[in-house]
Each structure stands twice: as structure tokens, then as C-alpha cells.
Scaffold this motif. Structure first.
Motif, PDB file in Angstrom:
ATOM      1  N   ILE A 109       0.842  -1.109   0.006  1.00 40.88           N
ATOM      2  CA  ILE A 109       0.065  -0.083   0.118  1.00 40.88           C
ATOM      3  C   ILE A 109       0.957   1.264   0.062  1.00 40.88           C
ATOM      4  O   ILE A 109       0.845   2.307  -0.633  1.00 40.88           O
ATOM      5  N   THR A 110       1.946   1.208   0.762  1.00 38.26           N
ATOM      6  CA  THR A 110       2.787   2.309   0.907  1.00 38.26           C
ATOM      7  C   THR A 110       3.392   2.672  -0.430  1.00 38.26           C
ATOM      8  O   THR A 110       3.338   3.704  -0.831  1.00 38.26           O
ATOM      9  N   SER A 111       3.921   1.704  -1.086  1.00 35.24           N
ATOM     10  CA  SER A 111       4.676   1.927  -2.271  1.00 35.24           C
ATOM     11  C   SER A 111       3.858   2.188  -3.691  1.00 35.24           C
ATOM     12  O   SER A 111       4.006   3.220  -4.344  1.00 35.24           O
ATOM     13  N   ALA A 112       2.686   1.496  -3.559  1.00 35.25           N
ATOM     14  CA  ALA A 112       1.542   1.884  -4.528  1.00 35.25           C
ATOM     15  C   ALA A 112       1.250   3.313  -4.358  1.00 35.25           C
ATOM     16  O   ALA A 112       0.885   3.982  -5.415  1.00 35.25           O
ATOM     17  N   ALA A 113       0.838   3.799  -3.268  1.00 33.76           N
ATOM     18  CA  ALA A 113       0.708   5.432  -3.026  1.00 33.76           C
ATOM     19  C   ALA A 113       1.843   6.167  -3.357  1.00 33.76           C
ATOM     20  O   ALA A 113       1.737   7.181  -4.118  1.00 33.76           O
ATOM     21  N   GLU A 114       2.966   5.739  -3.080  1.00 30.80           N
ATOM     22  CA  GLU A 114       4.087   6.710  -3.584  1.00 30.80           C
ATOM     23  C   GLU A 114       4.541   6.417  -4.831  1.00 30.80           C
ATOM     24  O   GLU A 114       5.108   7.449  -5.419  1.00 30.80           O
ATOM     25  N   ALA A 115       4.047   5.523  -5.713  1.00 29.13           N
ATOM     26  CA  ALA A 115       4.358   5.484  -6.935  1.00 29.13           C
ATOM     27  C   ALA A 115       3.575   6.708  -7.879  1.00 29.13           C
ATOM     28  O   ALA A 115       4.263   7.031  -8.746  1.00 29.13           O
ATOM     29  N   VAL A 116       2.578   7.191  -7.282  1.00 30.63           N
ATOM     30  CA  VAL A 116       2.032   8.273  -7.714  1.00 30.63           C
ATOM     31  C   VAL A 116       2.608   9.699  -7.018  1.00 30.63           C
ATOM     32  O   VAL A 116       3.185  10.475  -7.792  1.00 30.63           O
ATOM     33  N   ALA A 117       2.628   9.668  -5.845  1.00 35.16           N
ATOM     34  CA  ALA A 117       2.842  10.997  -5.106  1.00 35.16           C
ATOM     35  C   ALA A 117       4.391  11.110  -5.315  1.00 35.16           C
ATOM     36  O   ALA A 117       4.796  12.389  -5.244  1.00 35.16           O
ATOM     37  N   GLY A 118       5.211  10.215  -5.335  1.00 34.57           N
ATOM     38  CA  GLY A 118       6.621  10.434  -5.882  1.00 34.57           C
ATOM     39  C   GLY A 118       7.111  10.531  -7.174  1.00 34.57           C
ATOM     40  O   GLY A 118       8.255  10.848  -7.474  1.00 34.57           O
ATOM     41  N   ASN A 119       6.106  10.517  -8.087  1.00 38.34           N
ATOM     42  CA  ASN A 119       6.512  10.690  -9.375  1.00 38.34           C
ATOM     43  C   ASN A 119       5.970  11.813 -10.109  1.00 38.34           C
ATOM     44  O   ASN A 119       5.628  11.983 -11.168  1.00 38.34           O
ATOM     45  N   GLY A 120       5.564  12.898  -9.350  1.00 34.12           N
ATOM     46  CA  GLY A 120       5.175  14.021  -9.661  1.00 34.12           C
ATOM     47  C   GLY A 120       5.992  14.679 -11.008  1.00 34.12           C
ATOM     48  O   GLY A 120       5.496  15.366 -11.916  1.00 34.12           O
ATOM     49  N   SER A 121       7.259  14.615 -11.055  1.00 34.70           N
ATOM     50  CA  SER A 121       7.956  14.982 -12.019  1.00 34.70           C
ATOM     51  C   SER A 121       7.919  14.362 -13.509  1.00 34.70           C
ATOM     52  O   SER A 121       7.818  15.187 -14.250  1.00 34.70           O
ATOM     53  N   ILE A 122       7.309  13.093 -13.367  1.00 32.08           N
ATOM     54  CA  ILE A 122       6.923  12.588 -14.748  1.00 32.08           C
ATOM     55  C   ILE A 122       5.538  13.155 -14.980  1.00 32.08           C
ATOM     56  O   ILE A 122       5.066  13.498 -15.860  1.00 32.08           O
ATOM     57  N   LEU A 123       4.560  12.803 -13.841  1.00 31.97           N
ATOM     58  CA  LEU A 123       3.129  13.076 -14.171  1.00 31.97           C
ATOM     59  C   LEU A 123       2.833  14.664 -14.322  1.00 31.97           C
ATOM     60  O   LEU A 123       1.579  14.750 -14.961  1.00 31.97           O
ATOM     61  N   THR A 124       3.513  15.488 -14.178  1.00 28.10           N
ATOM     62  CA  THR A 124       3.230  16.929 -14.516  1.00 28.10           C
ATOM     63  C   THR A 124       4.029  17.355 -15.775  1.00 28.10           C
ATOM     64  O   THR A 124       4.030  18.220 -16.385  1.00 28.10           O
ATOM     65  N   LYS A 125       4.762  16.296 -16.559  1.00 27.41           N
ATOM     66  CA  LYS A 125       5.532  16.787 -17.752  1.00 27.41           C
ATOM     67  C   LYS A 125       5.037  16.001 -19.051  1.00 27.41           C
ATOM     68  O   LYS A 125       5.120  16.384 -19.971  1.00 27.41           O
ATOM     69  N   VAL A 126       4.362  14.897 -18.769  1.00 28.01           N
ATOM     70  CA  VAL A 126       4.122  14.089 -19.614  1.00 28.01           C
ATOM     71  C   VAL A 126       2.583  13.331 -19.508  1.00 28.01           C
ATOM     72  O   VAL A 126       2.410  13.082 -18.310  1.00 28.01           O
ATOM     73  N   PHE A 127       1.702  13.311 -20.639  1.00 29.03           N
ATOM     74  CA  PHE A 127       0.492  12.944 -20.248  1.00 29.03           C
ATOM     75  C   PHE A 127       0.560  11.365 -20.291  1.00 29.03           C
ATOM     76  O   PHE A 127       0.712  10.605 -21.310  1.00 29.03           O
ATOM     77  N   VAL A 128       0.214  10.932 -18.822  1.00 31.98           N
ATOM     78  CA  VAL A 128       0.154   9.483 -18.902  1.00 31.98           C
ATOM     79  C   VAL A 128      -0.808   9.082 -17.820  1.00 31.98           C
ATOM     80  O   VAL A 128      -0.922  10.027 -16.852  1.00 31.98           O
ATOM     81  N   ARG A 129      -1.401   7.983 -17.863  1.00 32.87           N
ATOM     82  CA  ARG A 129      -2.679   7.819 -16.818  1.00 32.87           C
ATOM     83  C   ARG A 129      -1.975   7.324 -15.318  1.00 32.87           C
ATOM     84  O   ARG A 129      -1.086   6.449 -15.533  1.00 32.87           O
ATOM     85  N   PRO A 130      -2.134   8.109 -14.366  1.00 33.19           N
ATOM     86  CA  PRO A 130      -1.351   7.989 -13.210  1.00 33.19           C
ATOM     87  C   PRO A 130      -1.626   6.500 -12.668  1.00 33.19           C
ATOM     88  O   PRO A 130      -0.702   5.989 -12.007  1.00 33.19           O
ATOM     89  N   GLN A 131      -3.040   6.032 -12.746  1.00 36.05           N
ATOM     90  CA  GLN A 131      -3.307   4.780 -12.394  1.00 36.05           C
ATOM     91  C   GLN A 131      -2.295   3.699 -12.710  1.00 36.05           C
ATOM     92  O   GLN A 131      -2.215   2.593 -12.182  1.00 36.05           O
ATOM     93  N   ILE A 132      -1.839   3.729 -13.920  1.00 35.39           N
ATOM     94  CA  ILE A 132      -0.746   2.748 -14.379  1.00 35.39           C
ATOM     95  C   ILE A 132       0.492   2.723 -13.378  1.00 35.39           C
ATOM     96  O   ILE A 132       0.730   1.505 -13.143  1.00 35.39           O
ATOM     97  N   PHE A 133       1.010   3.776 -12.822  1.00 34.26           N
ATOM     98  CA  PHE A 133       1.903   3.718 -11.724  1.00 34.26           C
ATOM     99  C   PHE A 133       1.493   2.939 -10.510  1.00 34.26           C
ATOM    100  O   PHE A 133       2.470   1.992 -10.081  1.00 34.26           O
ATOM    101  N   THR A 134       0.286   3.207 -10.198  1.00 30.50           N
ATOM    102  CA  THR A 134      -0.377   2.639  -8.962  1.00 30.50           C
ATOM    103  C   THR A 134      -0.345   0.997  -9.124  1.00 30.50           C
ATOM    104  O   THR A 134       0.173   0.016  -8.312  1.00 30.50           O
ATOM    105  N   ILE A 135      -0.885   0.660 -10.456  1.00 34.78           N
ATOM    106  CA  ILE A 135      -1.027  -0.843 -10.736  1.00 34.78           C
ATOM    107  C   ILE A 135       0.306  -1.367 -10.812  1.00 34.78           C
ATOM    108  O   ILE A 135       0.459  -2.778 -10.163  1.00 34.78           O
TER     109      ILE A 135
END
Lengths: 243, 253
Positions: free
Chosen positions: B76-102
Motif C-alpha cells: 500500500i505504501t509503495s503503491a501510493a508513493e508510485a503516484v505521489a513520488g513521481n510528480g516530476s513525470i506526471l506533470t510533464k508527460v500525459f500518462v494515466r497515473p493509475q498505471i503507476f499504482t497498478i
């Protein structure tokens, strides 16, 4: 044919006043009824269209909303009001090498970065050699990225981002990285892509690059369009505002 | 299509990075639960082993519990961090953030599967054998990974918005861990506490995994229903909540 159509775009951030990013404090403030929400307007009433082969330069001081506008065009930030229509494959070059990891090899990073941009990994694999050659890092592709110089990283990222023809290129300040040779080379690559029909939105503080590349310019100030039109006129008006 | 390729790359990447960084590499995945189990076994075997139902061996019972609880809390911790810790990617490239969690949840599932190696060893050392239902462990694990992805999605919104939410989530996870029969037999609790522990969905996952692996516990029909239902519903709820809050949250990076 317009590839980008922006109508009355407005983007506001909701900012919690006396926000400290703490649940505990939000809970305390909520009990005391002290939660105030302010809307910070980052972009206001922006409209423009962009055709194939056009280069739109966005000018403005720091914090004027240039990068925010690019992020809206990249579909990263959803608009609060208004409509944004972007048609075609986007090559987002808002930050070169977003997602590059120092512990992974050049090849691994190229594959990840281009898949991230929605490209087919098999096509990228076939282009690996070409990408490595353009970036002049062929001998280093199997080493971790942390052993690369920052110029090598920038070249590799640029080569990856531009390895596939895209309809729209979103470029944020990346022409100012690297040495003179890289700047010349990347500018030529951009011109090639424009010739092949790509539309470019360019954010830059480099006025000579704007003058030579742009076919149109928009000057943003505090999220609003202050002036738009012929790039030479907009650039000279913008430069005068600093005097 | 491209999403599947990206998920594969992300899972690869997470596993590579996790093991490249540590000296003993993949051995850590095996060593960590073994050491935890060893300590718990050393402390608790004299108290709890004799109170387990007949035929249940304490060592495999314990290590299954440790593996599942590590899967849940680290997952759970790393699934949440997969989105929360990848802001530098998610704000620069259009990609569905759910993919990181899954992808993160799937990487945790792979880790859990690797943890089955020492588990199997312990099962045989303690004189038991694997049950023919053993492959079901991975089916239950898959449902648990879905559950983790759903919870991780919701937590990622909290992680981005509130700095102290990480501590609060860690605390909640710790409480839930103790409310799962990892090292104690559920039968020794008071009736009220038994109801509380049984209401914890992780208890159902653990019962099913223990039963499927080596017939080392019983799993009720309710347990199985909880596994399938929460495994399917949680990602749906997580996605709904995430989609509602993401547009405003992405601006906070």
C-alpha cells in the motif's frame, strides 16, 4: 487544419489559506471554522488556434503562466473553464528526460521515456542505434545514466523525444541546454520536424531563438494575454518592457 | 497496448531498482521475512504454538502471516508513493497515473511470490507438505494486489495533499497488522475481539492463503467471498475517488 484550438481557457488553483499541508491542522481549522479557500488564477481567458507547420512562441516573465499553459496543452493539467482541443501525437518536451533514472542504463532509459510518451516499444527498439548515434553516446548506451555528463543526458533525451514524427511539439526552454554545437544541432532537428508538418509551441527566454523560429508569438502577463501576433513586434514590445 | 508495455517496464524498473541498490540483491526479499519470522518464532512459539488447533504447525503459520502483512503494508505504501513520488513525470508527460499504482502493486505481488520460496522450505522443514491447492495462493495474491492498488490510489491523493498523512496511514496499517492473526491464533481472543479481527479483510486473505498453501488453517466461505468482493470493489472505489480528486491534486505537485 488547426491542430490546437484553445477557447477562453481559464485555470485556477484552489489554495487553502493558512494551509500547511497537514491533515492535523486542517482538522483543527475545520473545527474552528477557519478553513478559507482562495482561488488563484493561473491562466485567464486565453484563446488561440495553431495550424500545422506553425511555431508559436510564448513569452513572459517568470510566473506569468507559460509553463502552466504548456502543461494544459500536454493534457497534464485539466482546464477549469473553457475548452482545449489538441489533435495528433504530442511530443512533450516540457522537461527533457522526465522519468530518466540515474541507476538505469541509457538503453533502458530511452525505452522507458518513449513508452511513457505513448510510443510503441518495438518501434523504439528498432531506433535505438539511430538515437544513440544522434546523441553521440553510442559507446555509453549500456552504462548507467549516472556515468553520463549532463550534456550527454540532454542529447539523449532530445534524440528520444524527437525520434518519432509528432504532430505537436511542446518545447519548454530546452534549446538553452548544452553547448553551442548541441543548440545548433537541436535547432536543425526542430526545423526538420516543422518542415515535415509539425506544429510547435515554444516557451523560451532566448529571444534570438524566438525571432528565428517563431511564426507567431503570445506575450503572457499574470496569466492573461498581453499581446499576440507577429513575433518580431511582440518580442520588441516585450523587450522594451524591461527597459 | 502501450499501457501494458508501460506496466511491464514499470514493474521491471521497480524490481531492478529495488535489487540494484542493495548489496545482497534479491536475497533481501528472502532474508527480510525470514528474519522477522525467526524473531517472532523465537519470542512467541512457546506461548502460541500449543494453542493452535491440532495439526497446525506454528512456523509455516507464522511465516505466511509475516509474508502477507509485509505484502499489505509495503504494497500500500509503495503503491501510493508510485503516484505521489513521481510528480516530476506526471506533470510533464500525459500518462494515466493509475498505471503507476497498478505497476507498483504488481511488483509487490512478484515480491510476495518470491517470498513463497522460503515459505515452501519452512513447510517441509516443519514436517508438512504443500497442498494441491497451492497455486490458489497466487490467485488470492492477485486479488490482494488489486485491493492494494485501490487503497494505494486513494492514499496517493492524501500523500500529495497532506504531508502528515504518511504517518497517519502508517499508523492505521500498523493497527490493522495487529488486528490480523499473524502470530497469534484467533481462537485465544475474546469473542468481541474475534469479531473485530474477522471483520478485517486482511484476515480473510490470510486465512485463504494459509489454507491454500498447506491446509494449515481453515478458510470459510465468507473468507473467500470477502477476498473476491474486496479485490474487485476496492480498485473500483479507488479509481472513482482518485478521478474525482486528481484534477485538483495534480496542480499541487
Amino acid at each position: 487544419m488547426a491542430v490546437i484550438e484553445v477557447n477562453n481557457l481559464r485555470l485556477t488553483y484552489r489554495v487553502l489559506m493558512n494551509r500547511s499541508g497537514s491533515l492535523k491542522e486542517l482538522f483543527r481549522d475545520a473545527i474552528k471554522g477557519r478553513v478559507r479557500i482562495n482561488n488563484f488564477v493561473a491562466l485567464d481567458d486565453i484563446s488561440f488556434t495553431l495550424e500545422k507547420g506553425e511555431v508559436l512562441a510564448i513569452l513572459g516573465r517568470n510566473g506569468a503562466g507559460k509553463s502552466t499553459l504548456l502543461k494544459v496543452l500536454a493534457k497534464v493539467l485539466p482546464p477549469t473553464e473553457g475548452t482545449v482541443k489538441v489533435e495528433g501525437a504530442i511530443a512533450p518536451m516540457i522537461e527533457l528526460g522526465a522519468g530518466f533514472h540515474p541507476e538505469l542504463t541509457g538503453t533502458e532509459n530511452v525505452l522507458f521515456y518513449s513508452t511513457l510518451m505513448g510510443r510503441d516499444i518495438r518501434k523504439t527498439r528498432a531506433k535505438l542505434v539511430e538515437i544513440g548515434e544522434w546523441a553521440e553516446v553510442t559507446d555509453h548506451m549500456e552504462f548507467p545514466l549516472r556515468t553520463f555528463s549532463s550534456g550527454m543526458v540532454a542529447r539523449l533525451a532530445f534524440a528520444t523525444a524527437t525520434s518519432e514524427t509528432a504532430e505537436i511539439l511542446l518545447v519548454d526552454e530546452i534549446l538553452s541546454v548544452g553547448d553551442a554545437g548541441f543548440r545548433e544541432k537541436s535547432k536543425n532537428r526542430l526545423l526538420e520536424l516543422i518542415d515535415s508538418g509539425a506544429a510547435v509551441v515554444l516557451v523560451s527566454h532566448d529571444m534570438s531563438a524566438v525571432r528565428s523560429l517563431a511564426t507567431r508569438a503570445i506575450w503572457l502577463e499574470s496569466g492573461k494575454v498581453k499581446m499576440s501576433g507577429n513575433p518580431k513586434e511582440v518580442v520588441s514590445a516585450y523587450e522594451k518592457s524591461f527597459l | 497496448m502501450q499501457s501494458l508495455q508501460l506496466i511491464r517496464l514499470l514493474v521491471d524498473r521497480e524490481l531492478t531498482l529495488r535489487y540494484k541498490r542493495s548489496v545482497i540483491g534479491i536475497g533481501w526479499t528472502l532474508l527480510n521475512p525470514m528474519l522477522t519470522s525467526l524473531i517472532l518464532w523465537w519470542v512467541f512459539s512457546s506461548i502460541f504454538a500449543s494453542r493452535l488447533p491440532d495439526g497446525t504447525q506454528f512456523a509455516p503459520y507464522l511465516i505466511a502471516g509475516v509474508l502477507v502483512s509485509a505484502f499489505v503494508s509495503q504494497g500500500i505504501t509503495s503503491a501510493a508513493e508510485a503516484v505521489a513520488g513521481n510528480g516530476s513525470i506526471l506533470t510533464k508527460v500525459f500518462v494515466r497515473p493509475q498505471i503507476f499504482t497498478i505497476s507498483s502493486a504488481m511488483a509487490s505481488l512478484v515480491n510476495f511470490a518470491i517470498g513463497m520460496i522460503p515459505f515452501i522450505a519452512v513447510v517441509y522443514v516443519s514436517g508438512q507438505t504443500l497442498a494441491w491447492t497451492f497455486p490458489l495462493v497466487f490467485v488470492v495474491g492477485f486479488f490482494l494486489a488489486l485491493f492494494i492498488a485501490g487503497v494505494g490510489l486513494m492514499c496517493s491523493i492524501l500523500f500529495i495533499r497532506f504531508d502528515d498523512s504518511r504517518n497517519i496511514i502508517a499508523l492505521v496499517l500498523m493497527i490493522l497488522t495487529y488486528l490480523t492473526p499473524i502470530f497469534y491464533p484467533i481462537s485465544m481472543l475474546s469473542e468481541t475481539m474475534q469479531n473485530v479481527v474477522n471483520a478485517n479483510p486482511f484476515t480473510s486473505y490470510l486465512n485463504c492463503i494459509r489454507w491454500a498453501a498447506s491446509d494449515n488453517s481453515s478458510a470459510t466461505l465468507t473468507n473467500w467471498i470477502v477476498v473476491v468482493a474486496t479485490g474487485l470493489i476496492m480498485p473500483a472505489i479507488g479509481t472513482l475517488v482518485f478521478k474525482k480528486f486528481w484534477p485538483r491534486t495534480v496542480a499541487l505537485f
